[in-house]
Design an enzyme around this catalytic site. Structure first.
Site, PDB file in Angstrom:
ATOM      1  N   ASP A 137       0.834  -1.202   0.000  1.00  0.00           N
ATOM      2  CA  ASP A 137       0.000   0.000   0.000  1.00  0.00           C
ATOM      3  C   ASP A 137       0.868   1.252   0.000  1.00  0.00           C
ATOM      4  O   ASP A 137       0.608   2.209  -0.734  1.00  0.00           O
ATOM      5  CB  ASP A 137      -0.924  -0.008   1.223  1.00  0.00           C
ATOM      6  CG  ASP A 137      -1.929   1.130   1.182  1.00  0.00           C
ATOM      7  OD1 ASP A 137      -2.799   1.138   0.306  1.00  0.00           O
ATOM      8  OD2 ASP A 137      -1.818   2.031   2.031  1.00  0.00           O
TER       9      ASP A 137
ATOM     10  N   LYS B 269       1.393   4.329  -2.997  1.00  0.00           N
ATOM     11  CA  LYS B 269       1.376   5.778  -2.759  1.00  0.00           C
ATOM     12  C   LYS B 269       2.649   6.432  -3.295  1.00  0.00           C
ATOM     13  O   LYS B 269       2.605   7.517  -3.892  1.00  0.00           O
ATOM     14  CB  LYS B 269       1.231   6.059  -1.268  1.00  0.00           C
ATOM     15  CG  LYS B 269      -0.091   5.577  -0.673  1.00  0.00           C
ATOM     16  CD  LYS B 269      -0.108   5.777   0.844  1.00  0.00           C
ATOM     17  CE  LYS B 269      -1.395   5.227   1.444  1.00  0.00           C
ATOM     18  NZ  LYS B 269      -1.419   5.347   2.916  1.00  0.00           N
TER      19      LYS B 269
END
Length: 827
Positions: free
Chosen positions: A688, A692
């Site tokens: 995750d 980003k």
């Protein structure tokens, strides 16, 4: 002195007729004549009777039903001998009607002439019974058959009134009346040709009857009573925000009515214009209302346009080729060929190069038009100097009307921006030199959407509405709906922004309401917290394809789709939505961290077409990271380096990893506080965080795929291979000593561990680093995120963005802010 006209909805029911009686009684001005239409639906019934008779079908039952309709209305107001006498008059008319139908059943041909005779009975029935009802109410009223007074040509079904002979006949009739004269209840819609045949003036022709009488008698005003408060800024059936126009000029009224406004019959205005007599449109059911007045010069208003109307179900024909260029008389040949076939042209436009010309017609005239033009231009078609004719059906003409347009620069630009922003393709454009009317031809499918978009742009320019569809009502989506509900009224009152929730879904249920859903109620229903039967709208099983198709089929202006899921399947549909002019708002990272090609497709389409694609919350929740990078880039700054802590979960763990408890215990605590996913490995694998980082790199202009992001694994493979969560924590405990050793080594030199991303020199990495005491990352607390941006302008002292990087309230708030940004793009 006034002439009044009452339409079918104003005379067809006892309640309406009671209003009519009161209106007549309360009039202080003299009313020499009151024109009435047939009762609502009667004209259609008469046409149906004629068709049945011509087809040798039984029509007796339908005739009886029509008689019953009129006699039951009389029975509400008349009793005893008055009722019997009135009924006898009506039955006499029905006897005439039956004789005509019997003859028609023999000849089995319903000619236009005979159809006009049949249709004329509707107004005769209405005028006779209303005259008798008014008389019974103490009003001196007489029935007036207008056929001897209204003189027309012989164009059956839509005859043209011959004004001068009609004026003379009407004036002569009324000059011979005694004083005081009674109120004449006159038949609208019908006339008589010069050779004595019964004719009708077209649907809405009763309005014309009223203005002919008004002009002939030089009255002060003609009042047309109907079932609406006046002429509105747009058709309220398609534009819910339409409102009443107080006044407009004859020219504006003619433009609006010709372009499809149904409140007034287009030819109605000509007799009033000739004599300068105002026409007022009023509501029978709201007699206190002032209505809309049509005069030679209307009062100025606060808007550059007066109203918008539309006409759908049209066909467009385009003729093009070198034969048109500089060819004197070409247009005359074209229009003469169509005139010979009695084909009416609704709109014409020609390119400045003279290479092409297109026009709008009724679809039933398309075949005759093509045949006429192929015959007229046979030689040019054969020679190739005219291309094959191109036709397009299911078109709509949107007319924007107002005398003040000529004084407002940018009117056309605002129209085309409103249409373009909503993905509405313009097929053709026409504008007269008077600048009174700008017309755009669009697909009939986009008619309502175009009307709403233009109406909002001009009449609600200070109010921006977003028609919102939300998928995902978990922590973030559910909190978003709560925030929308709480802020809805404040946004509307103080910032003129309206968020209309139209559709909501999750992976189980979905529901829609075109007029808007209650956000909290919708959330409870979709989550299964409230029984489906409590819903005012149907609750359906969720299907992504069906959800998207429903959203597109509503075809609402200013539509936005909000994806509050982590679904790659939903993200794969963003391009389809943007191509349909649907704005996309999302905290879902899957689209922007997918392939570079897809990322460029989405951002490029948004940039090129001006359709918002907003994803501020894909990085650092509600912190203004994406928008800040974009502003730096657009203003010409060069981003040299980004260092960042972008995972709220990992930030919490390492901010609190001070030796007071083992690493595995900190992970358990983070899970207990809700900072991790249900399975903490989804955070500890750093995927995750890496997504980003990739999004940040791409926002800095780097052409990078996910595989190019260098990721230092935090955990060994055994942790990820553990079959259960408890097995995972057992494996995690085995490496507590390794983490503690790294922590001690860092602490020994005054440092602390942080999981930090670095973007620099077209490279991106994320790793566990030992940070000095003066590192900005040492100031982080709890689950805070931090972005440190070094640019040409911010070189000595980098820009720092810091704050909560996780949590439903801040993430939902960031999504909400993006939805509000969609509204702001509508200005």
């Amino acid at each position: 002195m006034l002439v009044l006209k009452f339409g079918g909805t104003s005379v067809g029911e006892p309640k309406a007729l009671a209003h009519l009686i009161n209106i007549i009684k309360e009039k202080k001005e003299p009313v020499p004549v009151m024109v009435v239409s047939a009762l609502a639906g009667v004209t259609d019934s008469l046409v149906d009777l004629g068709q049945k008779a011509a087809a040798s079908q039984d029509y007796a039952q339908a005739v009886d039903a029509l008689l019953q309709k009129h006699s039951s209305l009389m029975a509400q107001f008349l009793t005893g001998t008055a009722y019997a006498a009135a009924l006898e008059k009506i039955k006499t008319l029905f006897g005439e009607l039956n004789r005509i139908l019997d003859s028609l059943a023999v000849v089995q041909e319903l000619s236009p002439r005979l159809l006009d005779t049949l249709m004329s009975f509707g107004e005769q029935f209405a005028a006779r019974l209303i005259a008798d009802i008014l008389t019974a109410q103490g009003i001196q009223a007489l029935y007036l058959d207008t056929r001897p007074l209204m003189v027309s040509d012989s164009n059956f079904n839509k005859a043209q009134v011959l004004l001068e002979p009609s004026f003379l006949a009407i004036k002569t009739f009324f000059e011979r009346l005694p004083t005081p004269a009674p109120l004449y209840v006159a038949t609208g819609f019908i006339a008589r040709s010069v050779d004595g045949a019964v004719t009708t003036l077209g649907r809405g022709g009763s309005d014309l009857t009223a203005t002919v009488f008004g002009a002939a008698l030089d009255v002060d005003e003609v009042e047309i009573w109907t079932d609406v408060d006046g002429i509105l800024t747009a058709d309220p059936r398609m534009v819910k925000a339409a409102f009443k126009i107080d006044s407009l000029s004859y020219a504006e009224a003619m433009e609006l009515s010709h372009a499809g406004a149904k409140v007034i019959y287009p030819p109605t205005i000509k007799p009033a214009l000739k004599k300068g007599i105002p026409i007022r449109i009023r509501n029978t059911f709201n007699p206190a209302g002032t209505g809309t007045v049509i005069t030679s010069t209307a009062a100025k208003n606060d808007y550059p346009i007066r109203g918008i109307s539309s006409r759908s179900g049209l066909a467009m024909v385009r003729i093009q080729g070198s034969a048109l260029i500089g060819s004197a008389g070409f247009s005359a040949r074209l229009f003469s060929a169509l005139a010979r076939q009695k084909i009416n042209i609704i709109l014409i436009t020609q390119s400045s190069s003279e290479y092409s010309l297109c026009f709008a017609i009724l679809p039933q005239d398309l075949a005759a038009t093509e045949a006429a033009l192929q015959e007229e231009f046979a030689s040019e078609l054969a020679a190739g100097s005219i291309s094959e004719l191109v036709s397009e059906v299911d078109c709509a003409v949107i007319a924007i009307v107002g005398v003040q347009m000529k004084h407002h620069a940018g009117t056309s630009g605002k129209i085309f921006h409103a249409l373009g922003r909503n993905g509405i393709n313009i097929i053709a454009i026409a504008q007269g030199s008077s600048e009174l009317n700008i017309s755009a031809v669009v697909s009939a499918h986009d008619e309502a959407k175009a009307l709403n978009a233009i109406h909002e742009a001009f009449f609600l320019s200070t109010t921006r509405s977003v028609n919102l569809f939300v998928v995902g009502v978990g922590l973030i989506g559910g909190t978003l709906l709560e925030q929308i509900a709480r802020q809805h009224d404040s946004l509307a009152a103080h910032y003129q922004i309206r968020i209309n929730l139209i559709g909501v879904g999750n992976n189980r249920k979905m529901l829609f309401r075109q007029d808007g859903l209650d956000p909290l109620l919708a959330r409870h229903i979709v989550r299964g917290e409230l029984a489906p039967e409590k819903s005012e709208v149907p609750v359906e099983d969720f299907n992504l394809t069906a959800f998207i198709e429903r959203m597109r089929s509503f075809n609402l202006p200013n539509t936005a789709f909000c994806d509050c899921t982590a679904s790659a399947e939903i993200a794969a549909h963003y391009a389809t939505m943007l191509q349909a002019a649907i704005a996309v708002v999302t905290p879902n990272k899957k689209a922007n961290s997918g392939t570079l090609e897809y990322y460029r497709l989405l951002t490029g389409y948004s940039h090129d077409r001006g359709i918002p694609y907003l994803y501020e919350t894909t990085v650092c929740a509600g912190l203004p990271v994406i928008s800040t990078l974009r502003d730096l880039f657009l203003s010409g700054d060069h981003i040299r380096r980004i260092e960042a802590v972008v995972s709220g979960t990992l930030s919490f763990i390492f901010n609190n990893f001070d030796g007071s408890m083992p690493f595995s215990a900190l992970v358990r605590e983070a899970k207990a506080k809700g900072y991790t996913e249900p399975d903490p490995r989804d955070d500890l694998n750093a995927m995750d965080a890496a997504r980003k980082v990739l999004i940040l790199a791409r926002e800095c202009g780097m052409a990078m795929e996910f595989s190019a992001v260098s990721i230092e694994p935090l955990l060994p493979p055994a942790c990820f291979e553990a079959p259960t969560l408890e097995d995972f924590f057992n494996e995690l405990e085995k490496i507590d000593a390794s983490f503690e050793q790294r922590r001690r080594e860092a602490a020994a030199v005054g440092k602390a561990l942080r999981y930090v991303a670095v973007i620099e020199d077209s490279k991106a990495s994320i790793s566990l680093r030992a940070e000095k005491a003066d590192s900005p990352f040492r100031t982080l607390v709890d689950s805070d995120n931090m972005i440190v941006i070094t640019t040409d302008r911010y070189s000595k002292l980098p820009m720092v963005i810091k704050g909560p990087g996780a949590g439903a309230p801040v993430t939902a708030g960031g999504v909400f802010a993006d939805i509000v940004r969609v509204a702001r793009t509508l200005v």
